[in-house]
Motif scaffolding. Structure first.
Motif: not given
Length: 342
Positions: A176-185, A257-260, A283-291
């Motif tokens: 979720a929040l693709f600009e953080y979990c995907y864009l940096a890749e 298209r990804w963001l939709t 839930d989620g871990g506070t050190r998740d590598e994909w934010f």
């Protein structure tokens, strides 16, 4: 803790489902798929009783056979799930473990011309198949879906798209929040692709010719290729990358298209479906590598913004990275089962 399997209080049954929706899929992946169905203790003793159901879906590169994998000092989730019901911690439920593996590692549980009709397979084939063979309570208020990572993504979007089937969800570090979990890749992939003259198919040819995951590029490029097949495949099934593989420049039309498909952005378009949910575990871990902890918080806030009651949401961030958080699954299962019990 024993390093081998334990005796179940309930029962885990193995099946194979022949899917018409996956037959002749674009990747020629098998249309016959394994399905694991768990029935709780006492299921055979009360033949007139019906049960709520929880559908469990895997993260990217996961398949149902991996639920049997064992880590030192930890039990696989089917065993910890069984313990939840055996202890009486949660009311009994039927738990369904669904396979949506593809040649590229997963499907995001979407219908895609690049992958196949995995969303429809889950909703229109697996759910009716289970309801026809097990004593389920066939109503959305008694049916939930749960998953981690890409499975968590599927758990977020499926009740939005099919509120007639699912009335509760649990997402652990879901995409979720693709600009953080995907864009940096994207820039990582550009660097990797320099060795392949910017051609991701040259990497794929290399990847499939040797032992998998023996090069640094493998997981990054597999993930990007798989996501492109899910989010931005052309009608003929060809994936479009959301960036130029040589220069790294964002292809705005493809990225949009990804963001939709971003659950945070989907929420306002599916507000009525979200407001109908009985329970949402995030839930989620506070050190998740994909934010994905940031994505989890954004998804929680998106639900509140469209009018989902705070009373039906369990939101929690905890000290962990992306991996090794399987101990969270039985916690969510117990909470969800209490919410969907009759």
């Amino acid at each position: 803790m024993l390093p081998w399997s334990v005796e179940f209080a309930g029962r885990l049954e193995e099946h194979v489902v022949s899917s018409e929706l996956l037959r002749d899929n674009p990747l020629n992946d098998p249309h016959e798929r394994p399905v694991l169905v768990y029935v709780p203790p006492g299921y055979d003793d009360e033949p007139g009783r019906r049960y709520p159901s929880v559908y469990v879906i895997m993260g990217y590169t996961g398949h149902v056979g991996m639920w049997g994998n064992r880590m030192p000092y930890r039990q696989p989730f089917p065993e910890t799930a069984d313990a939840v019901f055996a202890s009486g911690e949660a009311p009994p439920a039927i738990v369904v473990y669904v396979d949506a593996w593809t040649a590229y590692g997963g499907s995001q549980y979407l219908d895609s011309p690049g992958m196949g009709r995995y969303h429809s397979y889950l909703c229109d084939e697996i759910v009716p198949w289970v309801d026809a063979r097990y004593r389920t309570l066939d109503a959305p208020e008694h049916r939930a879906i749960s998953g981690k990572s890409s499975g968590g993504y599927g758990a977020m979007i499926t009740p939005m798209l099919r509120p007639d089937l699912f009335g509760a969800l649990a997402t652990h570090a879901g995409d979720a929040l693709f600009e953080y979990c995907y864009l940096a890749e994207f820039p990582k992939c550009v660097r990797h692709l320099r060795k392949y003259d910017g051609d991701i198919w040259r990497w794929w040819e290399d990847f499939t010719s040797r032992a998998s995951f023996t090069k640094e590029a493998d997981m990054d490029l597999l993930n990007i290729l798989g996501m492109a097949l899910c989010y931005s495949a052309r009608d003929d099934g060809t994936p479009e990358l959301p960036f130029d593989p040589v220069t790294g420049v964002i292809r705005t039309d493809v990225w949009e298209r990804w963001l939709t498909f971003d659950p945070v952005r989907m929420a306002p378009r599916h507000a009525d479906a979200l407001r109908s949910l009985r329970a949402v575990w995030i839930d989620g871990g506070t050190r998740d590598e994909w934010f994905l902890d940031v994505g989890a918080q954004a998804f929680r806030d998106a639900l509140l913004d469209v009018g989902v009651s705070e009373d039906v949401i369990h939101f929690e961030l905890f000290d962990a990275g992306h991996g090794g958080i399987d101990y969270r699954y039985p916690l969510a299962l117990s909470w969800i089962c209490r919410a969907i019990a009759p």
